[in-house]
Design a protein around this motif. Structure first.
Motif, PDB file in Angstrom:
ATOM      1  N   SER A 210      38.841  43.310  33.996  1.00  0.00           N
ATOM      2  CA  SER A 210      39.623  42.785  35.332  1.00  0.00           C
ATOM      3  C   SER A 210      39.777  44.069  36.347  1.00  0.00           C
ATOM      4  N   SER A 211      39.543  43.651  37.619  1.00  0.00           N
ATOM      5  CA  SER A 211      39.817  44.504  38.821  1.00  0.00           C
ATOM      6  C   SER A 211      40.926  44.396  39.559  1.00  0.00           C
ATOM      7  N   HIS A 212      42.128  43.438  38.903  1.00  0.00           N
ATOM      8  CA  HIS A 212      43.306  43.372  39.666  1.00  0.00           C
ATOM      9  C   HIS A 212      44.164  44.499  39.137  1.00  0.00           C
ATOM     10  N   CYS A 213      44.906  45.157  40.088  1.00  0.00           N
ATOM     11  CA  CYS A 213      45.999  46.105  39.512  1.00  0.00           C
ATOM     12  C   CYS A 213      47.278  45.982  40.577  1.00  0.00           C
ATOM     13  N   ALA A 214      48.229  46.219  39.820  1.00  0.00           N
ATOM     14  CA  ALA A 214      49.723  45.926  40.401  1.00  0.00           C
ATOM     15  C   ALA A 214      50.232  47.447  41.051  1.00  0.00           C
ATOM     16  N   ARG A 215      49.368  48.307  41.020  1.00  0.00           N
ATOM     17  CA  ARG A 215      49.874  49.830  41.461  1.00  0.00           C
ATOM     18  C   ARG A 215      49.041  50.131  42.665  1.00  0.00           C
TER      19      ARG A 215
END
Ligand code: 5AD
Ligand code: FES
Length: 366
Positions: A49-54
């Motif tokens: 996954s390439s989603h990132c919260a940071r």
């Protein structure tokens, strides 16, 4: 071998004479052979996954970067990659992603469980800063190893490039200790040549590798990504004599010294290093202390979106191409391809000294 002092580490880090550096490469190579042998272990990398919260100031996947196409692989796609790893003869897979809050802990636990049920693979997670309940859940599901780089041991520099999430102060060393207590093999590491990183900082990073008794160590050059705030900073080593350069040679020095400070660790010749020298970066890494490579199993259509830094090596090759290429490179330097999981010698010693934590209260729960 006696441990290197802080002054000796700095001396080696600043060494530029080729013949003296040859001595460093030889010492690292001999230490590698004595402690972990000639086998090069293959860990299949699945960037799921390439989603990132940071919002790390250096990383192309940071949440504020709207130029990234975000993807999330399905459970079936991930498990399929793990089967591919078995077909290629790998002993382990690394499931890596940004800090993706849309991928639930339970969903990841299910994937780990499926991989453990259906294959003999060791499973490594590299999914960022997580709370204890999640780490325990994944461990109970069968995850064996966890990678979390501390990036730099200089806490002021770390804070400057690594904003906290609201109400969640970042402490990666504390998480590594929690992972160890849960029975994971633990891996960490640092980027080499972060703007603001001094010789003194890097020597302390090397000490910390030993102090944490790491099972796995990853060091790679810092590579500026144009869509990140850190890339706007001028190469500081041009103006500050204390700045560590983010060069290929500097990375080999850090890698060789990591081997000397932590002889039994599994240390990869990283993709970031191969990005700086696409022809021989992996081979030189393997000859200067490394004993692991991580061929990429991510399907190419996703891989192109997983741009932590630009111009990444192995970007367009298929998993089969990556696999063939790695084998060829390993054999071309007279080494052998590792068989089996390639577990950490230190972890095996820990397990014989104390009961297996997987058999503890966690997995005893109904
Ligand atoms: N250059 C080099 N390495 C990077 N990483 C993240 N961004 C960059 C960059 N711009 C490394 C970090 C992280 C790992 C997954 O990738 O060390 O922990
Ligand atoms: Fe994703 Fe740092 S930007 S973990």
């Amino acid at each position: 071998m006696t441990a290197l002092t802080h002054a000796e580490l700095i001396h080696w880090l600043r060494e530029t004479d080729d013949s003296r550096l040859d001595t460093l490469w030889r010492m690292a190579d001999e230490t590698r052979r004595t402690h972990v042998g000639d086998a090069v272990h293959l860990r299949g990398l699945i960037e799921f996954s390439s989603h990132c919260a940071r919002a790390c100031a250096y990383c192309g996947l940071r949440a504020p970067n709207s130029a990234v196409v975000r993807y999330r692989m399905t459970s079936d796609e991930i498990v399929e990659c793990a089967h591919q790893a078995v077909a290629f003869g790998y002993g382990a897979v690394v499931l890596q992603s940004g800090e993706d809050r849309g991928f639930t802990a339970a969903a990841l636990a299910d994937i780990v469980r499926r991989i453990k049920d259906e294959t003999p693979l060791a499973v490594t997670l590299s999914v960022g800063e997580r709370d204890n309940a999640e780490l325990a859940l994944w461990r109970a599901a069968g995850a064996d190893r966890y990678l979390l780089r501390f990036e730099t041991s200089n806490s002021a520099l770390y804070r400057a490039i690594h904003p906290d999430l609201p109400g969640r102060p970042s402490d990666r060393v504390a998480q590594l200790m929690r992972l160890r207590a849960l029975g994971y093999e633990i891996g960490s590491g640092a980027m080499i040549g972060i703007p603001g990183q001094t010789w003194d900082d890097l020597a302390r990073d090397l000490f910390l590798f030993a102090e944490l008794e790491l099972d796995m160590i990853g060091v790679g050059p810092y590579l500026p990504h144009p869509d990140t705030p850190l890339a706007a900073i001028t190469p500081l080593h041009a103006i500050n004599p204390q700045q560590v350069p983010n060069s290929e040679e500097m990375t080999y020095k850090a890698l060789a010294l990591a081997r000397l400070t932590r002889p039994t660790a599994n240390i990869p010749a990283t993709t970031a290093l191969a990005t700086l020298n696409k022809r021989y970066g992996r081979e030189l890494g393997l000859r200067r202390g490394a004993n692991v490579v991580m061929p990429n199993l991510t399907p190419p259509r996703y891989r192109e979106q997983y741009q932590i830094y630009p111009d990444k090596a192995c970007l367009t090759e298929s998993a089969a191409d990556c696999h063939g290429c790695m084998r060829w490179r390993i054999e071309s330097i007279g080494r052998t391809v590792g068989v089996g999981r390639g577990d950490s010698p230190s972890q095996l010693a820990r397990q014989t000294a104390s009961p297996d934590p997987q058999k503890g209260p966690l997995s005893a729960c109904p």
